[in-house]
Design a protein around this motif. Sequence first.
Motif, mmCIF file in Angstrom:
data_model
loop_
_atom_site.group_PDB
_atom_site.id
_atom_site.type_symbol
_atom_site.label_atom_id
_atom_site.label_comp_id
_atom_site.label_asym_id
_atom_site.label_seq_id
_atom_site.Cartn_x
_atom_site.Cartn_y
_atom_site.Cartn_z
ATOM 1 N N ALA A 193 3.031 8.825 1.236
ATOM 2 C CA ALA A 193 1.708 9.030 1.824
ATOM 3 C C ALA A 193 0.671 9.201 0.716
ATOM 4 C CB ALA A 193 1.701 10.265 2.708
ATOM 5 N N GLN A 222 -4.104 12.058 2.227
ATOM 6 C CA GLN A 222 -3.795 11.911 3.647
ATOM 7 C C GLN A 222 -2.463 12.532 4.030
ATOM 8 O OE1 GLN A 222 -4.166 7.759 4.820
ATOM 9 N NE2 GLN A 222 -5.806 7.434 3.332
ATOM 10 N N LEU A 223 -1.843 13.243 3.098
ATOM 11 C CA LEU A 223 -0.497 13.736 3.334
ATOM 12 C C LEU A 223 -0.412 14.614 4.579
ATOM 13 C CD1 LEU A 223 2.451 14.100 2.476
ATOM 14 C CD2 LEU A 223 1.710 16.009 1.042
ATOM 15 N N VAL A 241 -0.728 12.506 7.754
ATOM 16 C CA VAL A 241 0.481 11.713 7.978
ATOM 17 C C VAL A 241 1.630 12.616 8.419
ATOM 18 C CG1 VAL A 241 2.221 10.261 6.865
ATOM 19 C CG2 VAL A 241 -0.216 9.893 6.384
ATOM 20 N N GLN A 294 7.622 17.924 2.539
ATOM 21 C CA GLN A 294 7.036 17.297 1.358
ATOM 22 C C GLN A 294 7.958 17.556 0.178
ATOM 23 O OE1 GLN A 294 3.354 18.998 -0.016
ATOM 24 N NE2 GLN A 294 3.149 17.567 -1.718
ATOM 25 N N TYR A 337 7.946 8.944 -3.140
ATOM 26 C CA TYR A 337 8.193 9.147 -1.713
ATOM 27 C C TYR A 337 8.045 10.644 -1.462
ATOM 28 C CZ TYR A 337 10.025 4.377 -1.377
ATOM 29 O OH TYR A 337 10.155 3.017 -1.381
ATOM 30 N N GLU A 395 5.077 3.939 11.192
ATOM 31 C CA GLU A 395 4.507 2.956 10.267
ATOM 32 C C GLU A 395 3.199 2.391 10.810
ATOM 33 O OE1 GLU A 395 8.233 0.988 7.847
ATOM 34 O OE2 GLU A 395 7.867 0.259 9.893
ATOM 35 N N THR A 429 0.385 5.235 10.670
ATOM 36 C CA THR A 429 0.029 5.798 9.357
ATOM 37 C C THR A 429 -0.282 4.741 8.310
ATOM 38 O OG1 THR A 429 2.324 5.860 8.562
ATOM 39 C CG2 THR A 429 1.530 7.776 9.818
ATOM 40 N N CYS A 437 1.954 3.516 6.465
ATOM 41 C CA CYS A 437 2.898 3.785 5.379
ATOM 42 C C CYS A 437 4.252 3.175 5.718
ATOM 43 C CB CYS A 437 3.070 5.289 5.170
ATOM 44 S SG CYS A 437 1.565 6.169 4.699
#
Length: 343
Positions: A82, A86-87, A90, A105, A110, A132, A135, A137
């Motif tokens: 991410a 934006q973590l 997401v 996290q 990754y 996917e 997001t 990602c």
Amino acid sequence: MPRAITLPGAVDATAFRLLNEWQRGFPCELQPFARIGESVGLDETEVIAAYRRLIGEGVVSRVGAVFAPRRLGASALAALAAPPAQLETVAARVSREAAINHNYQREHHYNLWFVVTAASEQHLHEVVEGIERDTGCAVIVLPLEEEYHIDLGFDLGAEGQRRAACHSAGSAPPAAARTLSDIERRLATVLQAGLPLAPRPYAVLAEQAGIAEHMAIELIEGWLADGLVRRLGVVVRHHELGLGANAMCVWDIPDEQVSELGRRLAREPAVTLCYRRRRVLPGWSYNLFCMIHGHARDEVLAARDDIAARLGLDAAPHDVLFSCRRFKQTGARYLPEKEAAHV
């Protein structure tokens, strides 16, 4: 050997026994909390109240079943990269999925790692595709290929003897998913949320599933015997118990060597999980995984480096992914709860 865990002040000697001695082997009988009370010097009501308090304090996630990976539906470890800004957004989207039971996290390109559990491979892929799509990602999906030591609980004592004795000395590919009867599906659906904290918890589950109490107990005993349920008991939260650091340690081991090294790695008392997962090239080349938990980062690194040196693991490409934040941690939900709604 890991040091004893420093428990929260509210966890006295009796609560310690309720946590440590009943992570496995929870009684399959009409009044299990009464049986536990006999062993620790409490009455049934006091045992139930103690578990309610420990759950309320976050020390215990639930009292219940841990289903074996991929025996009931489908499951896989997954990860994505991410954008740092934006973590959190997401992560919130990932956590919103009922099929996601762990979402962390970690320190890596990754940076978001999560476990997907679903009723089928198709449903699992639909969950991943939705993440996917929403997001932007790309998700790497890492199914389990061989297990060496998985989810037998945390020993909270100083010696680690109880936990070490439960280490798997062998290895095996994940067994095929079990086809459940309608009755079994109804019981598994209500059991996956945990045992009710009531004097006769199996009676409550049985009523929810529309079956007799004795049948619920017999089915759960059968699931334990054939490995569908890995363990039945108290599921603790390691962070709240003082294990504030954890690292996912990974290596890229030649395929012809990974099983033997995995078995040896799983015997190490500091290792809490150990398994082989599929590579996803070119971005993820590692196939041997283990988890090490500890009080602090330095403790985890020292244990990891000592193990790697003795087993010669670091001759292979490797990495260490420390957990930074926990966005979600719940029990796995393989079966949609709506399946029990008609009961």
